[in-house]
Design a protein around this motif. Sequence first.
Motif, PDB file in Angstrom:
ATOM      1  N   TYR A  47       0.797  -1.230   0.000  1.00  0.00           N
ATOM      2  CA  TYR A  47       0.000   0.000   0.000  1.00  0.00           C
ATOM      3  C   TYR A  47       0.829   1.280   0.000  1.00  0.00           C
ATOM      4  N   HIS A  48       1.927   1.304   0.718  1.00  0.00           N
ATOM      5  CA  HIS A  48       2.633   2.563   0.989  1.00  0.00           C
ATOM      6  C   HIS A  48       4.110   2.547   0.578  1.00  0.00           C
ATOM      7  N   ILE A  49       4.479   1.677  -0.340  1.00  0.00           N
ATOM      8  CA  ILE A  49       5.890   1.555  -0.722  1.00  0.00           C
ATOM      9  C   ILE A  49       6.471   2.928  -1.072  1.00  0.00           C
ATOM     10  N   GLY A  50       7.626   3.219  -0.461  1.00  0.00           N
ATOM     11  CA  GLY A  50       8.325   4.474  -0.719  1.00  0.00           C
ATOM     12  C   GLY A  50       7.857   5.645   0.120  1.00  0.00           C
ATOM     13  N   HIS A  51       6.765   5.486   0.841  1.00  0.00           N
ATOM     14  CA  HIS A  51       6.242   6.579   1.668  1.00  0.00           C
ATOM     15  C   HIS A  51       6.922   6.592   3.030  1.00  0.00           C
ATOM     16  N   PRO A  52       6.988   7.775   3.648  1.00  0.00           N
ATOM     17  CA  PRO A  52       7.523   7.851   5.006  1.00  0.00           C
ATOM     18  C   PRO A  52       6.518   7.278   5.998  1.00  0.00           C
ATOM     19  N   PRO A  53       6.946   7.042   7.229  1.00  0.00           N
ATOM     20  CA  PRO A  53       5.995   6.593   8.247  1.00  0.00           C
ATOM     21  C   PRO A  53       4.858   7.613   8.421  1.00  0.00           C
ATOM     22  N   ASP A  54       3.737   7.126   8.920  1.00  0.00           N
ATOM     23  CA  ASP A  54       2.581   7.959   9.227  1.00  0.00           C
ATOM     24  C   ASP A  54       3.033   9.153  10.082  1.00  0.00           C
ATOM     25  N   ALA A  55       2.444  10.320   9.836  1.00  0.00           N
ATOM     26  CA  ALA A  55       2.822  11.536  10.558  1.00  0.00           C
ATOM     27  C   ALA A  55       2.663  11.370  12.076  1.00  0.00           C
ATOM     28  N   ARG A  56       1.652  10.622  12.499  1.00  0.00           N
ATOM     29  CA  ARG A  56       1.450  10.408  13.934  1.00  0.00           C
ATOM     30  C   ARG A  56       2.544   9.531  14.522  1.00  0.00           C
ATOM     31  N   ALA A  57       3.011   8.555  13.763  1.00  0.00           N
ATOM     32  CA  ALA A  57       4.122   7.712  14.220  1.00  0.00           C
ATOM     33  C   ALA A  57       5.396   8.547  14.324  1.00  0.00           C
ATOM     34  N   ARG A  58       5.643   9.395  13.334  1.00  0.00           N
ATOM     35  CA  ARG A  58       6.832  10.258  13.382  1.00  0.00           C
ATOM     36  C   ARG A  58       6.756  11.212  14.575  1.00  0.00           C
ATOM     37  N   ARG A  59       5.572  11.751  14.823  1.00  0.00           N
ATOM     38  CA  ARG A  59       5.399  12.690  15.937  1.00  0.00           C
ATOM     39  C   ARG A  59       5.642  12.009  17.286  1.00  0.00           C
ATOM     40  N   VAL A  60       5.039  10.845  17.501  1.00  0.00           N
ATOM     41  CA  VAL A  60       5.210  10.167  18.787  1.00  0.00           C
ATOM     42  C   VAL A  60       6.680   9.790  19.004  1.00  0.00           C
ATOM     43  N   ALA A  61       7.370   9.417  17.944  1.00  0.00           N
ATOM     44  CA  ALA A  61       8.793   9.105  18.061  1.00  0.00           C
ATOM     45  C   ALA A  61       9.582  10.366  18.419  1.00  0.00           C
ATOM     46  N   ARG A  62       9.349  11.458  17.695  1.00  0.00           N
ATOM     47  CA  ARG A  62      10.059  12.717  17.974  1.00  0.00           C
ATOM     48  C   ARG A  62       9.833  13.186  19.397  1.00  0.00           C
ATOM     49  N   GLU A  63       8.593  13.076  19.879  1.00  0.00           N
ATOM     50  CA  GLU A  63       8.276  13.518  21.239  1.00  0.00           C
ATOM     51  C   GLU A  63       8.997  12.684  22.296  1.00  0.00           C
ATOM     52  N   ARG A  64       9.501  11.528  21.907  1.00  0.00           N
ATOM     53  CA  ARG A  64      10.228  10.666  22.833  1.00  0.00           C
ATOM     54  C   ARG A  64      11.720  10.602  22.515  1.00  0.00           C
ATOM     55  N   ASP A  69      11.987   9.702  10.701  1.00  0.00           N
ATOM     56  CA  ASP A  69      11.637  10.507   9.532  1.00  0.00           C
ATOM     57  C   ASP A  69      12.278  10.026   8.234  1.00  0.00           C
ATOM     58  N   THR A  70      13.450   9.405   8.306  1.00  0.00           N
ATOM     59  CA  THR A  70      14.152   9.008   7.077  1.00  0.00           C
ATOM     60  C   THR A  70      13.750   7.621   6.578  1.00  0.00           C
ATOM     61  N   LEU A  71      12.931   6.908   7.345  1.00  0.00           N
ATOM     62  CA  LEU A  71      12.514   5.566   6.915  1.00  0.00           C
ATOM     63  C   LEU A  71      11.490   5.673   5.794  1.00  0.00           C
ATOM     64  N   SER A  72      11.442   4.655   4.952  1.00  0.00           N
ATOM     65  CA  SER A  72      10.409   4.604   3.912  1.00  0.00           C
ATOM     66  C   SER A  72       9.897   3.173   3.800  1.00  0.00           C
ATOM     67  N   ALA A  73       8.618   3.079   3.519  1.00  0.00           N
ATOM     68  CA  ALA A  73       7.938   1.783   3.502  1.00  0.00           C
ATOM     69  C   ALA A  73       8.428   0.904   2.357  1.00  0.00           C
TER      70      ALA A  73
END
Length: 156
Positions: A47-64, A69-73
């Motif tokens: 479904y998401h090949i080449g896309h970055p992680p979901d914005a909510r996943a990136r946010r929760v990671a950054r907050e911790r 951000d550099t990963l891609s599906a």
Amino acid sequence: MSARPPSLLLVCMGNICRSPLAEGIFRHRAAETGLELELDSAGTHAYHIGHPPDARARRVARERGLSIDTLSARQVVAADFQRFDHILVADRMNLDELNRRFPRHADRAQLLLAFCGISPETEVPDPYYGEYADFESVFELLDRAARGALTRLRKG
């Protein structure tokens, strides 16, 4: 000549929520403890090949304090079963999908939380259709899983 570090492939459905979060957390915890690992994440579906992680996943990671951000599906491929020592899957539905797509390797994949010593039957819930709080809960569960996996891998 040193031995090759343990290698883990972390798998969910689309590789934009659970598995990239797990990859980021596992990398972070391994670096903290000095354990060398080869890590990657992938999805059972394309479904998401080449896309970055979901914005909510990136946010929760950054907050911790970590970035995914550099990963891609990407999608799991047959070569992954030769490359990785452990194929760790978020839930039974995706484990069944891997076993259906790659029947020759059905014994290679296992549930992530079982490998990490949390529960042989518990699954990592998919937060995709949920609220931000669901991503926070999944992060905490995956952080616990990473600690358990690293303990197991250090023991050999």
